[in-house]
Design an enzyme around this catalytic site. Structure first.
Site, mmCIF file in Angstrom:
data_model
loop_
_atom_site.group_PDB
_atom_site.id
_atom_site.type_symbol
_atom_site.label_atom_id
_atom_site.label_comp_id
_atom_site.label_asym_id
_atom_site.label_seq_id
_atom_site.Cartn_x
_atom_site.Cartn_y
_atom_site.Cartn_z
ATOM 1 N N SER A 54 0.831 -1.190 0.000
ATOM 2 C CA SER A 54 0.000 0.000 0.000
ATOM 3 C C SER A 54 0.880 1.261 0.000
ATOM 4 O O SER A 54 1.682 1.430 -0.919
ATOM 5 C CB SER A 54 -0.962 -0.044 1.192
ATOM 6 O OG SER A 54 -2.058 0.812 0.994
ATOM 7 N N ASP A 106 -5.899 -3.637 -2.385
ATOM 8 C CA ASP A 106 -4.819 -3.284 -1.466
ATOM 9 C C ASP A 106 -4.110 -4.506 -0.868
ATOM 10 O O ASP A 106 -4.748 -5.435 -0.366
ATOM 11 C CB ASP A 106 -5.417 -2.439 -0.335
ATOM 12 C CG ASP A 106 -4.383 -1.603 0.382
ATOM 13 O OD1 ASP A 106 -3.465 -2.188 0.981
ATOM 14 O OD2 ASP A 106 -4.515 -0.365 0.352
#
Length: 278
Positions: free
Chosen positions: A42, A186
């Site tokens: 991320s 993610d």
């Protein structure tokens, strides 16, 4: 001796704090960018891509603290409690971790967000160099349709911008990223830090920006790394950095304060990190 730098997730605030901390370490004579392996999740995927493609830390730091140099971001708010509830619901009805990730992927695919093209423009602006580096860089994401974990590398045949965008696609906040006929979300859905991917390294430095309530994944990963013979150090935002980051890590306005707090923390942490890094 082999060394791995693990950069965890944490929104634009996490990018700023990690950049500042790395710069503070560097200015204090501790070059953790000499790592043999970089693992980014991320926000950490953005920082890992930036530092491995040769952009100087000083320049990256200026891009966080100087309003005239900051790249454009889309303002968003992350509801941590709602996200924790979503993860808990997915886990409670899932047959295993992969199925839980698949259920979160379903939620992400159905959510209304900004367009994928607008989001990709943000990621493109973050990366001054958009070609995969020669360094060993692993970027973590999750395939939305199946819940499978995916580790993008230079050999994956996926553009760096798309790999980073996928790793940064917070479910329900940012759109899943389309690569071929699949969609990716993610890497924090697998783990906020994914430090276990550093297995085999002798020294592991983990920058952990966020701790999700009830998430002890990193503790278990660190324990297993140490059981395998690695020396591991985890650096988290200190009180000043947490104050600078504030309650919404997706708020672009916190970038300057978070980077500056990270820089000061990096200088204070240099001696301890140097002992680990050798």
């Amino acid at each position: 001796m082999t060394r791995a730098l693990v950069l965890g997730g944490g929104g634009v605030a996490g990018i700023a704090w990690e950049t500042g901390l790395l710069h503070g370490l560097s200015e204090s004579g501790v070059d953790v960018l000499a790592a043999d392996r970089f693992i980014g999740t991320s926000a950490g995927s953005t920082v890992a891509a930036q530092v491995t493609t040769g952009v100087p830390l000083a320049e990256l730091f200026r891009r966080q603290v100087d309003p005239a140099l900051r790249t454009p971001e889309i303002t968003a708010n992350i509801d941590t409690e709602a996200m924790v509830a979503m993860f808990a619901e997915a886990m409670s009805g899932a047959t295993d971790a992969r199925d839980a990730r698949r259920r979160i992927g379903e939620f992400a695919l159905a959510a209304e967000t900004v367009s994928e093209s607008d989001r990709l423009k943000v990621i493109e602006a973050r990366l001054p160099v958009q070609e995969w580096p020669a360094r060993e860089l692993q970027i973590v994401a999750v395939e939305a349709e199946t819940g499978d974990e995916v580790i993008f590398t230079a050999d994956s045949g996926v553009p760096l911008v798309q790999a980073v965008a996928a790793s940064c696609a917070v479910p329900g906040t940012w759109p899943p990223v389309t690569i071929g006929d699949r969609h990716y979300i993610d890497g924090g859905v697998r783990s906020m830090d994914n430090a276990d991917l550093a297995a085999g390294s002798d020294r592991v430095l983990v920058l952990q920006v966020m701790e999700m309530p009830g998430d002890d994944a990193l503790a278990g990963q660190v324990e297993r790394l140490r059981a395998g013979g690695a020396r591991v150090q985890v650096v988290k935002p200190d009180t000043a950095a947490l104050d600078a980051i504030g309650p919404n890590p997706l708020d672009p306005e916190v970038r300057g304060p978070a980077a500056q707090a990270g820089f000061e923390q990096g200088k204070r942490a240099a001696a301890e990190v140097s002992t680990l890094w050798g």
